[in-house]
Scaffold this motif. Structure first.
Motif, mmCIF file in Angstrom:
data_model
loop_
_atom_site.group_PDB
_atom_site.id
_atom_site.type_symbol
_atom_site.label_atom_id
_atom_site.label_comp_id
_atom_site.label_asym_id
_atom_site.label_seq_id
_atom_site.Cartn_x
_atom_site.Cartn_y
_atom_site.Cartn_z
ATOM 1 N N GLY A 39 0.665 -1.101 0.409
ATOM 2 C CA GLY A 39 0.152 0.218 0.096
ATOM 3 C C GLY A 39 1.052 1.046 0.410
ATOM 4 N N SER A 40 2.319 0.768 0.987
ATOM 5 C CA SER A 40 3.335 2.318 -0.331
ATOM 6 C C SER A 40 4.510 2.191 -0.373
ATOM 7 C CB SER A 40 2.876 2.652 2.081
ATOM 8 O OG SER A 40 3.860 2.449 2.662
ATOM 9 N N ARG A 41 4.916 0.430 -0.131
ATOM 10 C CA ARG A 41 6.030 0.282 -0.983
ATOM 11 C C ARG A 41 6.304 -1.215 -0.964
ATOM 12 N NH1 ARG A 41 10.205 -1.605 3.181
ATOM 13 N NH2 ARG A 41 11.592 -0.563 1.472
ATOM 14 N N TYR A 42 7.413 -1.071 -1.850
ATOM 15 C CA TYR A 42 7.036 -2.858 -2.668
ATOM 16 C C TYR A 42 7.861 -3.293 -1.370
ATOM 17 C CZ TYR A 42 4.925 -2.132 -6.743
ATOM 18 O OH TYR A 42 4.103 -1.472 -7.399
ATOM 19 N N ILE A 43 7.704 -4.544 -0.972
ATOM 20 C CA ILE A 43 8.168 -5.183 0.051
ATOM 21 C C ILE A 43 9.227 -6.287 -0.298
ATOM 22 C CG2 ILE A 43 7.981 -7.286 2.147
ATOM 23 C CD1 ILE A 43 6.659 -4.501 2.431
ATOM 24 N N PRO A 44 10.662 -6.604 -0.334
ATOM 25 C CA PRO A 44 11.740 -7.029 -1.303
ATOM 26 C C PRO A 44 11.248 -8.754 -0.651
ATOM 27 C CG PRO A 44 12.740 -6.234 0.461
ATOM 28 C CD PRO A 44 11.469 -5.785 0.638
ATOM 29 N N ARG A 45 11.768 -9.376 -2.033
ATOM 30 C CA ARG A 45 12.223 -10.974 -1.825
ATOM 31 C C ARG A 45 13.117 -11.525 -0.932
ATOM 32 N NH1 ARG A 45 8.776 -14.113 -4.088
ATOM 33 N NH2 ARG A 45 7.346 -13.556 -6.090
ATOM 34 N N PRO A 46 13.151 -12.495 -0.213
ATOM 35 C CA PRO A 46 14.540 -12.075 1.208
ATOM 36 C C PRO A 46 15.787 -12.392 0.803
ATOM 37 C CG PRO A 46 12.675 -13.995 1.361
ATOM 38 C CD PRO A 46 12.476 -13.831 0.216
ATOM 39 N N TRP A 47 16.044 -12.793 -0.383
ATOM 40 C CA TRP A 47 17.270 -12.192 -1.674
ATOM 41 C C TRP A 47 18.186 -10.938 -1.806
ATOM 42 C CZ3 TRP A 47 18.553 -9.950 -5.511
ATOM 43 C CH2 TRP A 47 17.319 -9.723 -6.745
ATOM 44 N N LEU A 48 16.669 -10.445 -1.521
ATOM 45 C CA LEU A 48 17.502 -8.642 -1.487
ATOM 46 C C LEU A 48 16.856 -7.740 -1.042
ATOM 47 C CD1 LEU A 48 17.083 -6.493 -3.798
ATOM 48 C CD2 LEU A 48 14.930 -6.300 -4.091
ATOM 49 N N GLN A 49 16.200 -8.640 0.509
ATOM 50 C CA GLN A 49 16.531 -7.906 1.425
ATOM 51 C C GLN A 49 17.599 -7.862 2.419
ATOM 52 O OE1 GLN A 49 13.598 -6.149 3.734
ATOM 53 N NE2 GLN A 49 15.969 -5.713 4.166
ATOM 54 N N ALA A 50 18.605 -9.545 1.974
ATOM 55 C CA ALA A 50 19.789 -9.524 2.796
ATOM 56 C C ALA A 50 20.608 -8.793 1.993
ATOM 57 C CB ALA A 50 19.701 -10.996 2.701
ATOM 58 N N ILE A 51 20.250 -8.191 0.799
ATOM 59 C CA ILE A 51 21.880 -7.302 0.024
ATOM 60 C C ILE A 51 21.904 -5.985 0.969
ATOM 61 C CG2 ILE A 51 22.766 -6.230 -1.751
ATOM 62 C CD1 ILE A 51 21.609 -8.639 -3.445
ATOM 63 N N TYR A 52 20.585 -5.635 0.760
ATOM 64 C CA TYR A 52 19.692 -4.473 1.497
ATOM 65 C C TYR A 52 19.239 -4.802 3.473
ATOM 66 C CZ TYR A 52 20.942 -2.794 -2.909
ATOM 67 O OH TYR A 52 21.306 -2.925 -4.410
ATOM 68 N N PRO A 53 19.855 -5.267 4.471
ATOM 69 C CA PRO A 53 19.305 -5.432 5.703
ATOM 70 C C PRO A 53 19.336 -4.254 6.315
ATOM 71 C CG PRO A 53 21.773 -5.347 6.092
ATOM 72 C CD PRO A 53 21.748 -4.747 4.283
ATOM 73 N N LYS A 54 19.503 -2.611 6.211
ATOM 74 C CA LYS A 54 19.391 -1.747 7.348
ATOM 75 C C LYS A 54 17.500 -0.760 5.608
ATOM 76 C CE LYS A 54 22.223 -2.226 10.172
ATOM 77 N NZ LYS A 54 22.365 -2.596 10.862
ATOM 78 N N ASP A 55 17.585 -2.111 4.545
ATOM 79 C CA ASP A 55 16.279 -1.316 3.703
ATOM 80 C C ASP A 55 14.829 -1.582 4.485
ATOM 81 O OD1 ASP A 55 17.924 0.743 3.056
ATOM 82 O OD2 ASP A 55 17.508 0.063 1.041
#
Length: 219
Positions: free
Chosen positions: A203-219
């Motif tokens: 509703g406000s932003r896109y939730i990254p998949r785990p592999w992408l979140q692991a590259i940007y852990p502070k996001d």
């Protein structure tokens, strides 16, 4: 109504087939610009020999393809970002360029104003998109930086953005400095590659998949 000759019929059929054929290729390969480039090269090679239907016919075909591809004058080039090219195609042969590095970004400086999954607006081109990656500063080949960047843009965070296909009909990505972007809220982006990067839109932003979140852990 005059009767169509065989030549006229063939010309008409080919003209009618060009547009749906291009859209099929765009959907099938999700890389329309390289495909169209190949088509253009084929047409160029045939134009000299396939004269049966006349030069005007081939000029019409080439004009249609150029219009779908977008001429260089339509790219709205600005300092500090890629023109409207398929950045991902370039990334495939340039290690760690254009936010392609898989090294985790463990820190965030105050200069990084956006996160992966944020929906943003390109303030100059009025293009909507979603951030799929970023670099602390521009990561691109030297010749690329020389052509499109000033020192200021090189040394600030740069973002890889999937452009909404309502703003650019062919699925595209662009790489642009922080200063060119503005955060959007309650905006859903349409792009065929988003499912590769994100699980859903909240509703406000896109939730990254785990592999992408692991590259940007502070996001």
């Amino acid at each position: 109504m005059p009767r169509l000759t065989r030549r006229d019929t063939v010309q008409l059929c080919l003209l009618l087939l060009v547009v749906p054929f291009q859209f099929w290729l765009s959907h099938e390969f999700r890389q329309p610009r390289p495909v169209l480039k190949a088509i253009m090269e084929f047409m160029d090679s045939c134009q000299g020999s396939l004269t049966l239907y006349g030069s005007k016919f081939w000029e019409s075909i080439l004009f249609l393809l150029e219009d779908m591809r977008g001429s260089p004058g339509q790219q709205d080039n600005l300092p500090g970002e890629s023109p409207a090219i398929e950045v991902l195609e370039y990334r495939n042969i340039q290690n760690n360029m254009f936010a392609s590095s898989t090294l985790p970004r463990y820190s965030r400086s105050p200069d990084i104003h956006f996160r992966i999954g944020d929906v943003v607006l390109h303030k100059h081109k009025q293009l909507r998109g979603v951030i799929v990656g970023w670099d602390y500063k521009a990561q691109a080949p030297a010749e690329y930086l020389k052509d499109f960047y000033k020192t200021k843009e090189q040394n600030q965070p740069n973002y890889l953005i999937a452009i909404d296909t309502r703003d650019r009909i062919n699925p595209q990505f662009t790489y642009t400095p922080d200063e060119n972007l503005q955060l959007l809220t309650n905006v859903h982006v349409i792009h065929p590659n988003l499912e590769e990067y994100f699980e859903r839109y909240d509703g406000s932003r896109y939730i990254p998949r785990p592999w992408l979140q692991a590259i940007y852990p502070k996001d």
